[in-house]
Enzyme design. Structure first.
Site, PDB file in Angstrom:
ATOM      1  N   HIS A 207      41.377  26.233  58.877  1.00 51.87           N
ATOM      2  CA  HIS A 207      41.794  26.475  57.635  1.00 51.87           C
ATOM      3  C   HIS A 207      41.102  27.291  56.961  1.00 51.87           C
ATOM      4  CE1 HIS A 207      43.331  25.365  53.423  1.00 51.87           C
ATOM      5  NE2 HIS A 207      44.262  25.055  53.518  1.00 51.87           N
ATOM      6  N   CYS A 245      47.212  30.218  55.512  1.00 56.39           N
ATOM      7  CA  CYS A 245      47.376  29.230  53.893  1.00 56.39           C
ATOM      8  C   CYS A 245      47.802  30.318  52.895  1.00 56.39           C
ATOM      9  CB  CYS A 245      46.437  28.244  53.784  1.00 56.39           C
ATOM     10  SG  CYS A 245      46.554  27.552  52.158  1.00 56.39           S
ATOM     11  N   HIS A 272      50.502  26.603  55.991  1.00 57.25           N
ATOM     12  CA  HIS A 272      51.305  26.063  54.527  1.00 57.25           C
ATOM     13  C   HIS A 272      51.115  27.764  54.004  1.00 57.25           C
ATOM     14  CE1 HIS A 272      47.472  23.641  54.796  1.00 57.25           C
ATOM     15  NE2 HIS A 272      48.176  22.791  56.516  1.00 57.25           N
ATOM     16  N   ASP A 317      53.140  24.069  50.645  1.00 59.18           N
ATOM     17  CA  ASP A 317      52.001  23.371  50.517  1.00 59.18           C
ATOM     18  C   ASP A 317      52.378  22.229  49.304  1.00 59.18           C
ATOM     19  OD1 ASP A 317      49.560  22.587  51.152  1.00 59.18           O
ATOM     20  OD2 ASP A 317      48.718  25.140  50.581  1.00 59.18           O
ATOM     21  N   HIS A 318      51.235  22.555  48.532  1.00 52.58           N
ATOM     22  CA  HIS A 318      50.868  22.301  46.815  1.00 52.58           C
ATOM     23  C   HIS A 318      52.125  22.325  46.023  1.00 52.58           C
ATOM     24  CE1 HIS A 318      46.552  22.616  47.176  1.00 52.58           C
ATOM     25  NE2 HIS A 318      46.869  21.773  47.967  1.00 52.58           N
ATOM     26  N   TYR A 331      50.541  17.530  45.490  1.00 50.49           N
ATOM     27  CA  TYR A 331      51.356  16.304  46.823  1.00 50.49           C
ATOM     28  C   TYR A 331      52.150  15.959  46.520  1.00 50.49           C
ATOM     29  CZ  TYR A 331      48.235  18.780  49.788  1.00 50.49           C
ATOM     30  OH  TYR A 331      47.950  19.819  51.139  1.00 50.49           O
TER      31      TYR A 331
HETATM   32  C1  DNO Z   1      44.486  20.179  50.019  1.00 48.22           C
HETATM   33  C2  DNO Z   1      44.479  20.619  51.965  1.00 48.22           C
HETATM   34  C3  DNO Z   1      42.978  21.113  52.074  1.00 48.22           C
HETATM   35  C4  DNO Z   1      43.566  20.706  53.775  1.00 48.22           C
HETATM   36  C5  DNO Z   1      41.615  21.111  54.864  1.00 48.22           C
HETATM   37  C6  DNO Z   1      41.866  21.476  55.844  1.00 48.22           C
HETATM   38  O1  DNO Z   1      45.372  20.369  49.743  1.00 48.22           O
HETATM   39  O2  DNO Z   1      44.817  22.204  51.565  1.00 48.22           O
HETATM   40  O3  DNO Z   1      42.392  19.615  52.162  1.00 48.22           O
HETATM   41  O4  DNO Z   1      43.795  20.012  54.338  1.00 48.22           O
HETATM   42  O5  DNO Z   1      41.115  22.160  54.329  1.00 48.22           O
HETATM   43  O6  DNO Z   1      41.027  21.399  56.818  1.00 48.22           O
END
Ligand code: DNO
Length: 364
Positions: A207, A245, A272, A317-318, A331
């Site tokens: 990531h 991401c 993501h 993602d978020h 989330y």
């Molecule tokens: C946060 C996430 C991170 C992600 C890690 C992957 O919301 O995007 O915590 O899970 O960095 O290892």
């Protein structure tokens, strides 16, 4: 492409598997054993428990996010070998249950972080916010306190209490670690891990750093295209891959996200996708997934992935916190479910365009 949705586990999420199953197109959950301390082996029994829970709702468990990396591995300490052996054991156990992708990160001390977890937006929703000015006045201890106190009692991914108790010692240890050394330590880890991942049908997917620049003088090595190229070159294995991401890389407007997606598609087993809106002074807020709402070319990224034959897993993602939902920062169910629909709409449009182009060719 397979659509997935992050789920924090029974009793550890405001969202149920039943709800996830009802989001159109979602095939699997992205999961982890969040209560296993970093460095310990994930046992077959514990893995099986989650796999069966998801299976009961017709959801697969092929993507894990994350098996976190012990700081001793990142620091290259002699004790790293014992943690690497434990990591291999976890991979073997995950392989037994058909796990195909393991997401992880190599960020020293902190995983992702924001200055505000519930920043109010114009429409009354709230979102994760990074205030570039505020961050300059914060100490690492204040960052941790702020994240912990404002998470509304939800645990935050990547913020393991063991690590945060040890802040001062870790900062001292990292004083002597340059970015080149951190990359060497990552390379050492990957050379050990990738053969085991390959044998077990698993792709490792690193990531990017979030935000994608150095904070508090700590080294960061997954910030931009060149960094990604360096780490993929460092270990030539199909199991050495990237979690693309868009939100993390999108924290720096100099990152050309469409180009990065295009260049590395074959090495991206997991994506993501989310949007961020920049304010011009380095500050940014996480908006809805829609292109118009932020600074990230979401539809262009989807197009780049589609055209280059992306066949990995993807997740929204978020999201923002909307409709008064009480949830873990970033989330919630609602905005991420809207994100799923937006991403699927963008993907399906690519499918349609390709079909139409095929018909036009036939008619020529
Ligand atoms: C946060 C996430 C991170 C992600 C890690 C992957 O919301 O995007 O915590 O899970 O960095 O290892």
């Amino acid at each position: 492409m397979q659509m997935t949705f992050r789920w924090y586990g029974e009793g550890n999420d405001s969202i149920t598997l039943k709800q996830i199953r009802q989001i159109p197109g979602v095939k699997g959950v992205v999961w982890a054993l969040h209560d296993v301390p970093v460095g310990e082996v994930w046992t077959v029994e514990r893995i099986e428990e989650v796999v069966n829970q998801a299976k009961a709702y017709g959801l697969n468990t092929e993507v894990v996010e994350s098996v976190n990396i012990h700081e001793d591995i990142k620091l290259g300490l002699p004790s790293r070998d014992q943690y690497i052996e434990a990591y291999k054991e976890t991979l073997r156990n995950l392989g037994k249950f058909g796990v195909k992708v393991v997401c992880y990160n190599f960020m020293p001390v902190f995983d992702w972080f924001r200055t505000d977890l519930f920043k109010e937006m114009e429409d009354g929703s709230t979102a994760l916010y990074f205030d570039a000015k505020k961050v300059l006045s914060l100490t690492p201890e204040e960052v941790v306190k702020n994240m912990e106190e404002n998470s509304k009692d939800f645990t935050l991914p990547g913020w393991e209490p063991e690590r945060l108790k040890d802040l001062k010692r870790l900062f001292d240890l990292y004083k002597n670690v340059s970015e080149a050394e951190l990359l060497e330590n990552l390379t050492y880890f990957l050379k050990e891990i990738c053969p085991v991942a390959e044998e077990n049908g698993i792709k490792m997917a690193i990531h990017p750093d979030d935000p994608p620049f150095s904070i508090f003088g700590l080294p960061r090595i997954v910030k931009n295209k060149q960094d990604i190229q360096n780490l993929l070159n460092a270990v030539d294995s199909p199991s050495n891959g990237l979690t693309f991401c868009s939100g993390s890389l999108g924290g720096n407007l100099n990152n050309d996200l469409v180009d990065i997606a295009k260049t590395f598609t074959s090495r991206i087993p997991f994506a993501h996708i989310r949007n961020v809106k920049h304010f011009g002074d380095g500050s940014f807020i996480e908006t809805s997934h829609r292109v118009e709402d932020g600074s990230v070319p979401i539809t262009g990224i989807i197009q780049a992935l589609y055209e280059n034959g992306f066949d990995g897993y993807i997740r929204p993602d978020h999201g923002r916190h909307i409709w008064d939902e009480v949830c873990r920062p970033g989330y919630g169910l609602y905005d991420r479910a809207l994100g799923v629909m937006y991403l699927l709409g963008a993907w399906d449009t690519q499918v349609l365009l390709k079909e139409q182009a095929g018909k036009t060719l036939q008619n020529v």
